[in-house]
Design a protein around this motif. Structure first.
Motif, PDB file in Angstrom:
ATOM      1  N   ALA A  88      -6.026  -5.479  12.603  1.00 21.04           N
ATOM      2  CA  ALA A  88      -6.377  -4.163  12.048  1.00 21.04           C
ATOM      3  C   ALA A  88      -6.392  -4.189  10.521  1.00 21.04           C
ATOM      4  O   ALA A  88      -7.324  -3.680   9.897  1.00 21.04           O
ATOM      5  CB  ALA A  88      -5.424  -3.095  12.563  1.00 21.04           C
ATOM      6  N   GLU A  89      -5.363  -4.791   9.935  1.00 20.16           N
ATOM      7  CA  GLU A  89      -5.275  -4.824   8.471  1.00 20.16           C
ATOM      8  C   GLU A  89      -6.371  -5.687   7.857  1.00 20.16           C
ATOM      9  O   GLU A  89      -7.003  -5.294   6.881  1.00 20.16           O
ATOM     10  CB  GLU A  89      -3.905  -5.356   8.016  1.00 20.16           C
ATOM     11  CG  GLU A  89      -2.745  -4.471   8.388  1.00 20.16           C
ATOM     12  CD  GLU A  89      -2.134  -4.813   9.735  1.00 20.16           C
ATOM     13  OE1 GLU A  89      -2.720  -5.624  10.509  1.00 20.16           O
ATOM     14  OE2 GLU A  89      -1.074  -4.252  10.044  1.00 20.16           O
ATOM     15  N   SER A  90      -6.604  -6.858   8.425  1.00 19.05           N
ATOM     16  CA  SER A  90      -7.608  -7.745   7.818  1.00 19.05           C
ATOM     17  C   SER A  90      -9.020  -7.189   7.989  1.00 19.05           C
ATOM     18  O   SER A  90      -9.844  -7.279   7.071  1.00 19.05           O
ATOM     19  CB  SER A  90      -7.506  -9.174   8.365  1.00 19.05           C
ATOM     20  OG  SER A  90      -7.787  -9.218   9.744  1.00 19.05           O
ATOM     21  N   LEU A  91      -9.307  -6.582   9.133  1.00 17.87           N
ATOM     22  CA  LEU A  91     -10.630  -5.986   9.336  1.00 17.87           C
ATOM     23  C   LEU A  91     -10.868  -4.827   8.372  1.00 17.87           C
ATOM     24  O   LEU A  91     -11.929  -4.726   7.752  1.00 17.87           O
ATOM     25  CB  LEU A  91     -10.786  -5.512  10.782  1.00 17.87           C
ATOM     26  CG  LEU A  91     -10.977  -6.612  11.818  1.00 17.87           C
ATOM     27  CD1 LEU A  91     -10.820  -6.051  13.228  1.00 17.87           C
ATOM     28  CD2 LEU A  91     -12.333  -7.284  11.658  1.00 17.87           C
ATOM     29  N   LYS A 145      -3.006  -1.027  -0.417  1.00 16.79           N
ATOM     30  CA  LYS A 145      -3.399  -0.287   0.789  1.00 16.79           C
ATOM     31  C   LYS A 145      -2.922  -0.968   2.074  1.00 16.79           C
ATOM     32  O   LYS A 145      -2.597  -0.297   3.048  1.00 16.79           O
ATOM     33  CB  LYS A 145      -4.918  -0.140   0.847  1.00 16.79           C
ATOM     34  CG  LYS A 145      -5.499   0.766  -0.223  1.00 16.79           C
ATOM     35  CD  LYS A 145      -7.019   0.773  -0.155  1.00 16.79           C
ATOM     36  CE  LYS A 145      -7.668   1.564  -1.242  1.00 16.79           C
ATOM     37  NZ  LYS A 145      -7.383   2.991  -1.220  1.00 16.79           N
ATOM     38  N   TRP A 146      -2.933  -2.306   2.087  1.00 15.45           N
ATOM     39  CA  TRP A 146      -2.554  -3.085   3.272  1.00 15.45           C
ATOM     40  C   TRP A 146      -1.546  -4.159   2.852  1.00 15.45           C
ATOM     41  O   TRP A 146      -1.894  -5.331   2.680  1.00 15.45           O
ATOM     42  CB  TRP A 146      -3.788  -3.727   3.916  1.00 15.45           C
ATOM     43  CG  TRP A 146      -4.764  -2.705   4.406  1.00 15.45           C
ATOM     44  CD1 TRP A 146      -4.698  -1.997   5.577  1.00 15.45           C
ATOM     45  CD2 TRP A 146      -5.947  -2.253   3.733  1.00 15.45           C
ATOM     46  NE1 TRP A 146      -5.772  -1.136   5.662  1.00 15.45           N
ATOM     47  CE2 TRP A 146      -6.555  -1.277   4.546  1.00 15.45           C
ATOM     48  CE3 TRP A 146      -6.565  -2.578   2.514  1.00 15.45           C
ATOM     49  CZ2 TRP A 146      -7.726  -0.628   4.184  1.00 15.45           C
ATOM     50  CZ3 TRP A 146      -7.726  -1.933   2.151  1.00 15.45           C
ATOM     51  CH2 TRP A 146      -8.290  -0.964   2.979  1.00 15.45           C
ATOM     52  N   PRO A 147      -0.270  -3.785   2.707  1.00 10.44           N
ATOM     53  CA  PRO A 147       0.748  -4.735   2.238  1.00 10.44           C
ATOM     54  C   PRO A 147       0.914  -5.969   3.132  1.00 10.44           C
ATOM     55  O   PRO A 147       1.413  -6.995   2.672  1.00 10.44           O
ATOM     56  CB  PRO A 147       2.038  -3.901   2.213  1.00 10.44           C
ATOM     57  CG  PRO A 147       1.601  -2.485   2.222  1.00 10.44           C
ATOM     58  CD  PRO A 147       0.271  -2.437   2.901  1.00 10.44           C
ATOM     59  N   ILE A 171     -10.153 -12.617   4.678  1.00 10.85           N
ATOM     60  CA  ILE A 171      -8.826 -12.030   4.480  1.00 10.85           C
ATOM     61  C   ILE A 171      -7.968 -12.314   5.711  1.00 10.85           C
ATOM     62  O   ILE A 171      -8.415 -12.119   6.836  1.00 10.85           O
ATOM     63  CB  ILE A 171      -8.911 -10.511   4.219  1.00 10.85           C
ATOM     64  CG1 ILE A 171      -9.714 -10.249   2.936  1.00 10.85           C
ATOM     65  CG2 ILE A 171      -7.517  -9.890   4.149  1.00 10.85           C
ATOM     66  CD1 ILE A 171      -9.892  -8.786   2.588  1.00 10.85           C
ATOM     67  N   SER A 172      -6.733 -12.765   5.458  1.00  5.22           N
ATOM     68  CA  SER A 172      -5.804 -13.014   6.560  1.00  5.22           C
ATOM     69  C   SER A 172      -4.665 -12.003   6.536  1.00  5.22           C
ATOM     70  O   SER A 172      -4.270 -11.510   5.487  1.00  5.22           O
ATOM     71  CB  SER A 172      -5.247 -14.435   6.482  1.00  5.22           C
ATOM     72  OG  SER A 172      -4.543 -14.654   5.277  1.00  5.22           O
TER      73      SER A 172
END
Length: 155
Positions: free
Chosen positions: A111-114, A78-80, A105-106
């Motif tokens: 936006a991606e990590s949140l 979902k978040w490459p 998560i880093s």
């Protein structure tokens, strides 16, 4: 960047030791990432007007770890851009105000990590076989995660 900095890490841990947000966030920091997002789930002192003394968690570790690995795989699809994922869940007794679960998560941008952290904790609560017992002042009670799809029955 050396080879080890390029490697993606999925760090899953289930144990009875006290969890540390500092230690877990350090695991996911990367020089190529500008964001580290954390979720820390702690034991609160009340539930539905009743005084909670502590929580107790049990898990079938091999199955729980397999489900957590699936969550990591889903996050990466979902978040490459996500770089590292750490999911640590405490088992056994967890006193009031201490962490039961920490997700870190880093990613290069927030936006991606949140989004990935929110997805991770919601999916964990819905799919991972970790059972919670709330110990009240006068009694105790095993609790079902309301999000848990494998406990719901058709009405």
């Amino acid at each position: 960047m050396n080879q080890s900095e390029d490697e993606l890490k999925d760090l899953i841990k289930l144990n009875s030791e006290k969890l540390s947000a500092d230690e877990i966030s350090e695991l996911v920091i990367s020089p190529c990432c500008g964001a580290v997002s954390l979720f820390i789930g702690t034991t609160r002192n009340h539930f539905e007007g009743r005084k909670v003394m502590h929580l107790e968690y049990e898990a079938y570790a091999p199955m729980a770890e397999a489900e957590l690995k699936k969550i990591c795989t889903d996050i990466r699809l979902k978040w490459p851009a996500v770089k590292h994922i750490a999911i640590h869940h405490r088992l056994g007794s967890v006193p009031i105000s201490e962490a039961s679960v920490i997700v870190a998560i880093s990613s290069p941008h927030r936006a991606e990590s949140l989004a990935a952290v929110q997805y991770c904790i919601n999916t964990l609560k819905a799919t991972v076989p970790i059972w919670k017992k709330e110990v009240y002042e006068e009694e105790s009670s095993w609790k079902e995660n309301k999000e848990c799809f494998w406990v719901k029955t058709e009405k």
